[in-house]
Design a protein around this motif. Structure first.
Motif, PDB file in Angstrom:
ATOM      1  N   GLY A 133      -4.075 -10.549   4.782  1.00 35.68           N
ATOM      2  CA  GLY A 133      -2.603 -10.084   5.649  1.00 35.68           C
ATOM      3  C   GLY A 133      -2.661  -8.665   5.909  1.00 35.68           C
ATOM      4  N   PRO A 134      -1.533  -8.252   6.255  1.00 41.17           N
ATOM      5  CA  PRO A 134      -1.225  -6.880   6.662  1.00 41.17           C
ATOM      6  C   PRO A 134      -1.274  -5.814   5.493  1.00 41.17           C
ATOM      7  N   ASP A 142       3.364  -4.168   9.345  1.00 35.27           N
ATOM      8  CA  ASP A 142       3.572  -5.171  10.217  1.00 35.27           C
ATOM      9  C   ASP A 142       4.609  -6.049   9.392  1.00 35.27           C
ATOM     10  N   ASP A 144       6.680  -8.118  10.594  1.00 29.29           N
ATOM     11  CA  ASP A 144       6.873  -9.466  11.338  1.00 29.29           C
ATOM     12  C   ASP A 144       5.745 -10.316  11.032  1.00 29.29           C
ATOM     13  N   GLU A 145       4.272  -9.853  10.968  1.00 29.41           N
ATOM     14  CA  GLU A 145       3.393 -10.569  10.487  1.00 29.41           C
ATOM     15  C   GLU A 145       3.239 -10.982   8.977  1.00 29.41           C
ATOM     16  N   ARG A 148       5.801 -13.974   8.833  1.00 35.86           N
ATOM     17  CA  ARG A 148       5.394 -14.988   9.457  1.00 35.86           C
ATOM     18  C   ARG A 148       4.286 -15.864   8.688  1.00 35.86           C
ATOM     19  N   ARG A 149       3.295 -15.057   7.869  1.00 30.55           N
ATOM     20  CA  ARG A 149       2.431 -15.432   6.978  1.00 30.55           C
ATOM     21  C   ARG A 149       3.025 -16.111   5.884  1.00 30.55           C
ATOM     22  N   SER A 168       0.084 -10.767   2.243  1.00 28.48           N
ATOM     23  CA  SER A 168      -0.382  -9.235   2.529  1.00 28.48           C
ATOM     24  C   SER A 168      -0.983  -8.626   1.402  1.00 28.48           C
TER      25      SER A 168
END
Length: 331
Positions: A133-134, A142, A144-145, A148-149, A168
Protein backbone atom coordinates in the motif's frame (compact mmCIF):
# COMPACT_ATOMS: atom_id res chain seq x y z
CA UNK A 1 11.14 -5.60 13.90
CA UNK A 2 12.35 -2.37 12.30
CA UNK A 3 9.39 -0.47 10.89
CA UNK A 4 9.01 2.07 8.12
CA UNK A 5 10.86 4.94 9.86
CA UNK A 6 13.83 2.74 10.74
CA UNK A 7 14.09 1.27 7.24
CA UNK A 8 13.82 4.74 5.70
CA UNK A 9 16.73 5.91 7.84
CA UNK A 10 18.71 2.90 6.60
CA UNK A 11 17.81 3.79 3.02
CA UNK A 12 18.98 7.35 3.65
CA UNK A 13 22.25 6.01 5.07
CA UNK A 14 22.89 3.76 2.08
CA UNK A 15 21.85 6.37 -0.47
CA UNK A 16 24.22 8.93 1.04
CA UNK A 17 27.04 6.37 1.12
CA UNK A 18 26.53 4.59 -2.20
CA UNK A 19 24.69 6.81 -4.69
CA UNK A 20 27.05 7.76 -7.51
CA UNK A 21 29.65 5.24 -6.34
CA UNK A 22 31.00 2.47 -8.57
CA UNK A 23 30.65 -1.04 -7.17
CA UNK A 24 33.84 -3.04 -6.82
CA UNK A 25 32.26 -6.02 -5.11
CA UNK A 26 28.71 -7.17 -4.44
CA UNK A 27 28.42 -10.47 -2.60
CA UNK A 28 25.53 -12.31 -0.98
CA UNK A 29 25.07 -15.28 1.31
CA UNK A 30 21.31 -15.63 0.99
CA UNK A 31 20.45 -18.67 -1.11
CA UNK A 32 18.52 -17.06 -3.98
CA UNK A 33 20.84 -14.06 -4.39
CA UNK A 34 23.93 -16.24 -4.18
CA UNK A 35 22.58 -18.50 -6.93
CA UNK A 36 21.70 -15.52 -9.16
CA UNK A 37 25.16 -14.02 -8.76
CA UNK A 38 26.72 -17.37 -9.63
CA UNK A 39 24.76 -17.36 -12.89
CA UNK A 40 25.74 -13.73 -13.55
CA UNK A 41 29.34 -13.47 -12.33
CA UNK A 42 30.74 -9.97 -11.79
CA UNK A 43 27.62 -8.38 -13.30
CA UNK A 44 27.61 -5.63 -10.65
CA UNK A 45 31.34 -4.91 -10.85
CA UNK A 46 32.04 -1.53 -12.39
CA UNK A 47 28.39 -0.46 -12.26
CA UNK A 48 27.30 2.76 -10.55
CA UNK A 49 24.69 2.82 -7.79
CA UNK A 50 21.93 5.19 -8.89
CA UNK A 51 19.52 5.39 -5.96
CA UNK A 52 18.54 3.68 -2.71
CA UNK A 53 15.02 4.06 -1.34
CA UNK A 54 12.51 2.42 0.99
CA UNK A 55 8.94 1.31 0.44
CA UNK A 56 7.53 0.49 3.83
CA UNK A 57 9.82 -2.12 5.39
CA UNK A 58 11.51 -2.97 2.08
CA UNK A 59 14.78 -1.37 1.00
CA UNK A 60 15.62 -1.21 -2.71
CA UNK A 61 18.66 -0.01 -4.64
CA UNK A 62 18.88 0.64 -8.38
CA UNK A 63 22.18 0.12 -10.19
CA UNK A 64 23.03 1.23 -13.72
CA UNK A 65 22.38 -1.29 -16.44
CA UNK A 66 18.94 -2.14 -15.05
CA UNK A 67 20.26 -3.99 -12.01
CA UNK A 68 18.81 -3.85 -8.51
CA UNK A 69 19.29 -5.14 -4.97
CA UNK A 70 16.59 -5.56 -2.33
CA UNK A 71 16.53 -6.36 1.38
CA UNK A 72 13.99 -6.89 4.13
CA UNK A 73 15.11 -6.86 7.76
CA UNK A 74 12.36 -9.00 9.29
CA UNK A 75 13.18 -9.03 13.02
CA UNK A 76 16.91 -8.49 13.37
CA UNK A 77 18.42 -7.21 10.14
CA UNK A 78 20.47 -4.04 9.77
CA UNK A 79 22.76 -2.34 7.28
CA UNK A 80 26.05 -0.90 8.48
CA UNK A 81 28.27 1.49 6.50
CA UNK A 82 32.02 1.48 7.12
CA UNK A 83 35.23 2.36 5.29
CA UNK A 84 36.28 -0.19 2.63
CA UNK A 85 39.36 -1.08 4.66
CA UNK A 86 37.56 -1.31 8.02
CA UNK A 87 38.08 -4.42 10.18
CA UNK A 88 34.46 -5.45 9.57
CA UNK A 89 35.26 -5.79 5.86
CA UNK A 90 38.45 -7.74 6.42
CA UNK A 91 36.96 -10.09 9.02
CA UNK A 92 33.82 -11.94 7.91
CA UNK A 93 31.09 -11.92 10.54
CA UNK A 94 28.94 -15.05 10.50
CA UNK A 95 25.85 -12.80 10.63
CA UNK A 96 26.76 -11.07 7.38
CA UNK A 97 24.22 -11.63 4.59
CA UNK A 98 25.48 -9.29 1.89
CA UNK A 99 28.10 -6.66 1.17
CA UNK A 100 28.45 -3.85 -1.35
CA UNK A 101 31.96 -2.40 -1.59
CA UNK A 102 33.10 0.68 -3.52
CA UNK A 103 36.39 2.58 -3.50
CA UNK A 104 35.07 4.90 -0.78
CA UNK A 105 32.71 2.85 1.35
CA UNK A 106 31.35 -0.59 2.24
CA UNK A 107 27.77 -1.43 3.13
CA UNK A 108 27.32 -4.63 5.12
CA UNK A 109 23.98 -6.34 5.74
CA UNK A 110 23.71 -8.33 8.97
CA UNK A 111 21.15 -10.89 10.16
CA UNK A 112 18.53 -10.13 7.49
CA UNK A 113 17.19 -13.36 5.95
CA UNK A 114 15.98 -11.59 2.80
CA UNK A 115 18.42 -10.15 0.28
CA UNK A 116 17.75 -10.29 -3.45
CA UNK A 117 19.49 -9.11 -6.60
CA UNK A 118 18.34 -9.09 -10.19
CA UNK A 119 17.91 -7.28 -13.45
CA UNK A 120 14.82 -5.31 -14.45
CA UNK A 121 12.06 -3.67 -12.46
CA UNK A 122 12.23 -4.92 -8.87
CA UNK A 123 8.45 -4.50 -8.63
CA UNK A 124 8.17 -7.22 -11.26
CA UNK A 125 10.65 -9.60 -9.61
CA UNK A 126 10.00 -9.26 -5.86
CA UNK A 127 6.48 -10.62 -5.27
CA UNK A 128 5.73 -8.50 -2.19
CA UNK A 129 6.58 -5.12 -3.72
CA UNK A 130 3.62 -4.59 -6.10
CA UNK A 131 1.18 -5.55 -3.33
CA UNK A 132 2.34 -2.83 -0.93
CA UNK A 133 0.00 0.00 0.00
CA UNK A 134 1.00 3.66 0.13
CA UNK A 135 4.17 4.29 2.10
CA UNK A 136 3.44 5.89 5.47
CA UNK A 137 6.31 8.32 4.88
CA UNK A 138 5.19 9.45 1.41
CA UNK A 139 4.75 13.19 1.09
CA UNK A 140 1.94 13.67 0.44
CA UNK A 141 0.52 10.51 1.97
CA UNK A 142 -2.19 8.98 -0.22
CA UNK A 143 -4.92 8.97 2.40
CA UNK A 144 -7.69 8.17 -0.10
CA UNK A 145 -5.88 5.02 -1.26
CA UNK A 146 -5.13 4.09 2.35
CA UNK A 147 -8.82 4.30 3.28
CA UNK A 148 -9.89 2.52 0.08
CA UNK A 149 -7.62 -0.42 0.89
CA UNK A 150 -8.75 -0.39 4.51
CA UNK A 151 -12.37 -0.71 3.38
CA UNK A 152 -11.69 -3.82 1.30
CA UNK A 153 -12.17 -5.98 4.39
CA UNK A 154 -14.71 -4.24 6.64
CA UNK A 155 -15.00 -7.24 8.98
CA UNK A 156 -11.37 -7.02 10.06
CA UNK A 157 -10.38 -5.60 13.41
CA UNK A 158 -8.62 -2.26 12.97
CA UNK A 159 -5.64 -3.42 15.04
CA UNK A 160 -5.18 -6.27 12.56
CA UNK A 161 -5.75 -4.19 9.44
CA UNK A 162 -3.09 -1.64 10.33
CA UNK A 163 -0.41 -4.36 10.30
CA UNK A 164 -1.33 -5.37 6.74
CA UNK A 165 1.35 -3.96 4.45
CA UNK A 166 -1.14 -4.05 1.58
CA UNK A 167 -3.20 -1.39 3.36
CA UNK A 168 -0.27 0.92 4.13
CA UNK A 169 3.40 0.07 4.02
CA UNK A 170 5.62 0.61 7.04
CA UNK A 171 3.40 0.13 10.10
CA UNK A 172 4.55 -2.49 12.58
CA UNK A 173 3.77 -3.23 16.19
CA UNK A 174 4.94 -0.02 17.85
CA UNK A 175 3.42 2.31 15.26
CA UNK A 176 0.16 0.35 15.27
CA UNK A 177 -0.21 0.70 19.05
CA UNK A 178 0.71 4.39 19.07
CA UNK A 179 -1.61 5.33 16.17
CA UNK A 180 -4.57 3.61 17.81
CA UNK A 181 -3.81 5.29 21.12
CA UNK A 182 -3.61 8.76 19.58
CA UNK A 183 -6.92 8.13 17.81
CA UNK A 184 -8.42 6.80 21.08
CA UNK A 185 -9.51 3.69 19.22
CA UNK A 186 -10.30 0.18 20.47
CA UNK A 187 -7.96 -2.19 18.55
CA UNK A 188 -10.82 -4.71 18.28
CA UNK A 189 -13.24 -2.31 16.58
CA UNK A 190 -14.27 -3.58 13.14
CA UNK A 191 -13.15 -1.47 10.21
CA UNK A 192 -16.69 -1.32 8.90
CA UNK A 193 -17.93 0.16 12.20
CA UNK A 194 -15.57 3.15 12.17
CA UNK A 195 -17.29 6.50 11.75
CA UNK A 196 -16.13 9.41 9.63
CA UNK A 197 -14.22 11.11 12.44
CA UNK A 198 -12.35 7.91 13.31
CA UNK A 199 -11.42 7.31 9.69
CA UNK A 200 -10.22 10.89 9.35
CA UNK A 201 -8.11 10.50 12.49
CA UNK A 202 -6.42 7.39 11.08
CA UNK A 203 -5.75 9.09 7.74
CA UNK A 204 -4.21 12.12 9.48
CA UNK A 205 -2.44 10.49 12.43
CA UNK A 206 -0.80 7.65 10.48
CA UNK A 207 1.51 9.79 8.32
CA UNK A 208 2.04 12.44 11.03
CA UNK A 209 3.09 10.00 13.74
CA UNK A 210 5.23 7.93 11.35
CA UNK A 211 6.98 11.10 10.16
CA UNK A 212 7.66 12.08 13.77
CA UNK A 213 9.10 8.62 14.48
CA UNK A 214 11.31 8.92 11.40
CA UNK A 215 12.64 12.34 12.37
CA UNK A 216 13.04 11.62 16.10
CA UNK A 217 14.57 8.15 16.28
CA UNK A 218 11.32 6.28 16.87
CA UNK A 219 9.88 8.67 19.44
CA UNK A 220 6.10 9.04 19.25
CA UNK A 221 5.32 11.30 22.23
CA UNK A 222 5.78 15.08 22.57
CA UNK A 223 8.48 16.57 24.77
CA UNK A 224 6.23 17.09 27.78
CA UNK A 225 5.17 13.42 27.88
CA UNK A 226 8.73 12.17 27.60
CA UNK A 227 9.67 14.53 30.42
CA UNK A 228 6.79 13.17 32.52
CA UNK A 229 7.85 9.57 31.89
CA UNK A 230 11.46 10.45 32.63
CA UNK A 231 10.91 12.42 35.85
CA UNK A 232 8.24 10.25 37.50
CA UNK A 233 9.72 6.99 38.81
CA UNK A 234 6.30 5.32 38.70
CA UNK A 235 6.04 6.02 34.95
CA UNK A 236 8.86 3.67 33.94
CA UNK A 237 10.15 0.20 34.76
CA UNK A 238 13.71 1.07 35.48
CA UNK A 239 15.29 3.56 37.87
CA UNK A 240 17.28 4.61 34.82
CA UNK A 241 15.40 6.79 32.31
CA UNK A 242 16.30 4.89 29.15
CA UNK A 243 14.87 6.22 25.89
CA UNK A 244 13.16 2.90 25.09
CA UNK A 245 11.02 3.31 28.21
CA UNK A 246 10.16 7.00 27.84
CA UNK A 247 9.40 7.63 24.17
CA UNK A 248 5.99 5.97 23.65
CA UNK A 249 2.44 6.39 24.86
CA UNK A 250 1.65 2.69 25.39
CA UNK A 251 4.05 0.49 23.42
CA UNK A 252 5.97 -1.80 25.80
CA UNK A 253 4.54 0.08 28.78
CA UNK A 254 2.43 -2.77 30.16
CA UNK A 255 1.28 -2.20 33.76
CA UNK A 256 2.68 1.34 33.85
CA UNK A 257 0.32 4.31 34.29
CA UNK A 258 -1.23 5.75 31.17
CA UNK A 259 0.34 9.20 30.55
CA UNK A 260 -3.13 10.70 30.05
CA UNK A 261 -5.52 9.09 32.55
CA UNK A 262 -5.43 7.20 35.87
CA UNK A 263 -5.63 3.74 34.30
CA UNK A 264 -2.78 1.35 33.49
CA UNK A 265 -1.52 0.22 30.10
CA UNK A 266 -2.36 -3.39 29.25
CA UNK A 267 -1.29 -5.88 26.60
CA UNK A 268 -3.04 -8.72 24.88
CA UNK A 269 -2.45 -10.96 21.88
CA UNK A 270 -4.47 -10.06 18.80
CA UNK A 271 -4.80 -12.11 15.63
CA UNK A 272 -2.68 -10.55 12.88
CA UNK A 273 -3.37 -13.04 10.09
CA UNK A 274 -4.31 -16.65 9.43
CA UNK A 275 -3.89 -19.15 6.63
CA UNK A 276 -4.45 -22.80 5.81
CA UNK A 277 -1.53 -25.20 5.63
CA UNK A 278 -1.16 -28.03 3.13
CA UNK A 279 -3.40 -30.25 5.28
CA UNK A 280 -6.19 -27.69 5.42
CA UNK A 281 -5.45 -26.78 9.03
CA UNK A 282 -5.94 -23.13 9.96
CA UNK A 283 -2.76 -21.51 11.25
CA UNK A 284 -3.08 -18.29 13.23
CA UNK A 285 -0.40 -15.74 13.96
CA UNK A 286 -0.92 -13.29 16.81
CA UNK A 287 0.92 -10.15 17.85
CA UNK A 288 0.86 -8.28 21.14
CA UNK A 289 -1.19 -5.09 21.14
CA UNK A 290 -0.57 -2.47 23.84
CA UNK A 291 -3.44 -0.18 24.85
CA UNK A 292 -5.08 1.92 27.53
CA UNK A 293 -8.57 0.54 28.24
CA UNK A 294 -9.92 3.89 29.45
CA UNK A 295 -8.52 6.25 26.83
CA UNK A 296 -9.28 3.86 23.99
CA UNK A 297 -12.68 2.67 25.21
CA UNK A 298 -11.69 -0.98 24.92
CA UNK A 299 -14.53 -3.47 25.28
CA UNK A 300 -14.54 -5.24 28.68
CA UNK A 301 -13.90 -8.70 27.22
CA UNK A 302 -10.47 -7.53 26.03
CA UNK A 303 -9.38 -5.86 29.28
CA UNK A 304 -7.12 -7.87 31.55
CA UNK A 305 -6.86 -6.91 35.25
CA UNK A 306 -4.18 -4.35 35.96
CA UNK A 307 -1.02 -5.46 37.74
CA UNK A 308 0.60 -2.12 38.61
CA UNK A 309 4.33 -2.40 38.14
CA UNK A 310 5.12 -0.12 41.05
CA UNK A 311 3.50 -2.63 43.46
CA UNK A 312 5.80 -5.50 42.52
CA UNK A 313 9.02 -4.07 41.15
CA UNK A 314 12.32 -4.87 42.90
CA UNK A 315 14.07 -2.16 44.88
CA UNK A 316 16.04 0.20 42.68
CA UNK A 317 19.23 -0.98 44.36
CA UNK A 318 18.68 -4.47 42.91
CA UNK A 319 18.54 -3.32 39.31
CA UNK A 320 21.41 -4.14 36.97
CA UNK A 321 23.65 -1.43 35.66
CA UNK A 322 22.17 0.37 32.64
CA UNK A 323 24.37 -1.38 30.08
CA UNK A 324 23.34 -4.79 31.42
CA UNK A 325 19.66 -4.08 31.86
CA UNK A 326 17.06 -5.94 29.86
CA UNK A 327 13.63 -4.76 28.76
CA UNK A 328 11.22 -5.85 31.55
CA UNK A 329 7.92 -5.59 29.60
CA UNK A 330 5.88 -7.73 31.95
CA UNK A 331 2.91 -9.70 30.70
Amino acid sequence: MPEGPEVQRSADLLHDALAGQTIRVLEARTKVAKAWLKEHPDVFAGKRVEKVWAHGKHLVGSVEGGLFFHSHYLMWGRWMVVAPDAPEVETRDRRERARIVTDETAALLYSAPKFNVGMGDPYEHIPALPLLGPDVLDEPFDADEFLRRLDLEPQREIGTALLDQRVSAGIGNYLRAEILYECRMDPWRLVGDLDGAERACLAETTPALCRKAYLEGGRTVPDEIQTLETDDRDMRYSPHAHAWNTKHWVFRRTNLPCPTCDDYVRQKHQLSHSWEDADGKTIEKKRIIYYCPTCQGVAPEHVKPARPHKDRRPPDSEWAAPDEEKDPSYT
